[in-house]
Design an enzyme around this catalytic site. Sequence first.
Site, PDB file in Angstrom:
ATOM      1  N   ALA A  70     -33.803  26.138  68.670  1.00 38.99           N
ATOM      2  CA  ALA A  70     -34.820  27.166  68.433  1.00 38.99           C
ATOM      3  C   ALA A  70     -34.805  27.464  66.928  1.00 38.99           C
ATOM      4  O   ALA A  70     -34.603  28.599  66.506  1.00 38.99           O
ATOM      5  CB  ALA A  70     -34.528  28.420  69.244  1.00 38.99           C
ATOM      6  N   GLY A  72     -37.223  27.321  64.883  1.00 37.38           N
ATOM      7  CA  GLY A  72     -38.375  28.138  64.483  1.00 37.38           C
ATOM      8  C   GLY A  72     -39.135  27.552  63.312  1.00 37.38           C
ATOM      9  O   GLY A  72     -39.788  28.270  62.543  1.00 37.38           O
ATOM     10  N   LEU A  73     -39.036  26.198  63.179  1.00 40.10           N
ATOM     11  CA  LEU A  73     -39.805  25.496  62.141  1.00 40.10           C
ATOM     12  C   LEU A  73     -39.566  26.060  60.732  1.00 40.10           C
ATOM     13  O   LEU A  73     -40.485  26.203  59.937  1.00 40.10           O
ATOM     14  CB  LEU A  73     -41.305  25.524  62.483  1.00 40.10           C
ATOM     15  CG  LEU A  73     -41.671  24.705  63.725  1.00 40.10           C
ATOM     16  CD1 LEU A  73     -43.028  25.131  64.278  1.00 40.10           C
ATOM     17  CD2 LEU A  73     -41.674  23.215  63.430  1.00 40.10           C
ATOM     18  N   ASN A 126     -48.596  19.626  64.770  1.00 44.85           N
ATOM     19  CA  ASN A 126     -47.688  20.153  65.803  1.00 44.85           C
ATOM     20  C   ASN A 126     -48.360  21.305  66.543  1.00 44.85           C
ATOM     21  O   ASN A 126     -48.349  22.443  66.072  1.00 44.85           O
ATOM     22  CB  ASN A 126     -46.378  20.615  65.155  1.00 44.85           C
ATOM     23  CG  ASN A 126     -45.426  21.215  66.178  1.00 44.85           C
ATOM     24  OD1 ASN A 126     -45.679  21.187  67.374  1.00 44.85           O
ATOM     25  ND2 ASN A 126     -44.331  21.776  65.697  1.00 44.85           N
ATOM     26  N   CYS A 129     -46.848  24.981  68.424  1.00 44.60           N
ATOM     27  CA  CYS A 129     -46.651  26.272  67.750  1.00 44.60           C
ATOM     28  C   CYS A 129     -47.357  27.370  68.548  1.00 44.60           C
ATOM     29  O   CYS A 129     -48.453  27.159  69.058  1.00 44.60           O
ATOM     30  CB  CYS A 129     -47.257  26.262  66.349  1.00 44.60           C
ATOM     31  SG  CYS A 129     -46.655  24.976  65.261  1.00 44.60           S
ATOM     32  N   LYS A 164     -49.683  16.028  68.141  1.00 49.44           N
ATOM     33  CA  LYS A 164     -48.387  15.987  68.839  1.00 49.44           C
ATOM     34  C   LYS A 164     -48.457  16.886  70.068  1.00 49.44           C
ATOM     35  O   LYS A 164     -48.574  18.100  69.942  1.00 49.44           O
ATOM     36  CB  LYS A 164     -47.262  16.425  67.903  1.00 49.44           C
ATOM     37  CG  LYS A 164     -45.881  16.264  68.536  1.00 49.44           C
ATOM     38  CD  LYS A 164     -44.779  16.368  67.503  1.00 49.44           C
ATOM     39  CE  LYS A 164     -43.434  16.002  68.104  1.00 49.44           C
ATOM     40  NZ  LYS A 164     -42.358  16.025  67.102  1.00 49.44           N
ATOM     41  N   ILE A 190     -43.329  12.888  73.532  1.00 50.57           N
ATOM     42  CA  ILE A 190     -43.555  14.309  73.809  1.00 50.57           C
ATOM     43  C   ILE A 190     -42.729  15.153  72.850  1.00 50.57           C
ATOM     44  O   ILE A 190     -41.732  14.668  72.298  1.00 50.57           O
ATOM     45  CB  ILE A 190     -43.188  14.672  75.275  1.00 50.57           C
ATOM     46  CG1 ILE A 190     -41.713  14.380  75.556  1.00 50.57           C
ATOM     47  CG2 ILE A 190     -44.089  13.907  76.246  1.00 50.57           C
ATOM     48  CD1 ILE A 190     -41.197  14.825  76.926  1.00 50.57           C
ATOM     49  N   GLY A 243     -35.808  11.311  73.661  1.00 50.77           N
ATOM     50  CA  GLY A 243     -34.552  10.773  74.189  1.00 50.77           C
ATOM     51  C   GLY A 243     -34.232   9.345  73.817  1.00 50.77           C
ATOM     52  O   GLY A 243     -33.356   8.721  74.418  1.00 50.77           O
ATOM     53  N   THR A 265     -33.340  13.289  68.320  1.00 46.67           N
ATOM     54  CA  THR A 265     -31.999  13.864  68.450  1.00 46.67           C
ATOM     55  C   THR A 265     -30.885  12.859  68.162  1.00 46.67           C
ATOM     56  O   THR A 265     -29.827  13.225  67.644  1.00 46.67           O
ATOM     57  CB  THR A 265     -31.842  14.449  69.864  1.00 46.67           C
ATOM     58  OG1 THR A 265     -32.853  15.455  70.034  1.00 46.67           O
ATOM     59  CG2 THR A 265     -30.490  15.091  70.083  1.00 46.67           C
TER      60      THR A 265
END
Length: 301
Positions: A70, A72-73, A126, A129, A164, A190, A243, A265
């Site tokens: 999180a 928050g950009l 994005n 948001c 996105k 995604i 993933g 990730t």
Amino acid sequence: MISTKVNLAGVEFKNPVMEGSGTFGSGAEYSAYVDLNKLGAVVTKGVANVPWPGNPTPRIAETSSGMLNAIGLQNPGIDVFIERDIPFLKQYDTRIVVNVCGKTTEDYLEVVERLADTDVDMLEINISCPNVKEGGIAFGQDPKAVEAITKAVKAKAKQPVIMKLSPNVTDITVMAKAAEAGGADVLSMINTLTGMKIDIERKTFALANKTGGLSGPAIKPVAVRMVYQAAHAVKIPIIGMGGITCAEDAIEFILAGASAVAVGTANFMNPYTTVEVVKGIEDYMTRHGVKDIKELVGAVK
């Protein structure tokens, strides 16, 4: 001789591999580990019209087969980005994809207009948001909002536009079609799935924000399914993500219908993942006698 070149909306990439926005900074912090020249593109961290401080900490938590974030950009804003990050990335032979975030349509358009005269190749919008004018629901969770913001961005953008998509919806094909109807050139999908973790010893939320975006191997089967569905619903190309930790994962997305892939990730666990995926795709193509990567896109019907 094999060809890994892909063409997205008239922009040619030497190979289909890039990294997911927000997992690579804007390239500089990973350049010590990864030869950025070997990637099809570098996707920047989200850029807003003004600096964003991000969410309070703690804002990252590990989960089974993934992580919650999180952030928050948090970002320094478009001025710093143009002055510092674009010149850095221009040193490399790779495409530059700028991820754009905002809280209102006007926020997005301000960034898009500022980037019009810069030397970047594509814009990734994005739409996960929160839309402050609509009470905080994400732009990407309402098909009318998806189509409207896509249209607005396309009217101002000088570069091809990637929308996105958020997976936090009932039917991803509705959102994919809405973005296509608004004039999107490419889809990327995604983004993270909304999740939560509770610290049972402290009897509190693991993240200060309570909820965060779940990413990592845990979401891959959902992501592959959504890419497959969207690829059958629209005619524009798709960048698949969610993933990916190795070439086999990337190839799964390509066979499902993605023209390119993004590694997210996994960069936190192994900074070399992106270049390993590039090499792994080449090895797979050689092993299977595939001359052109386009033969693999959507090959599983």
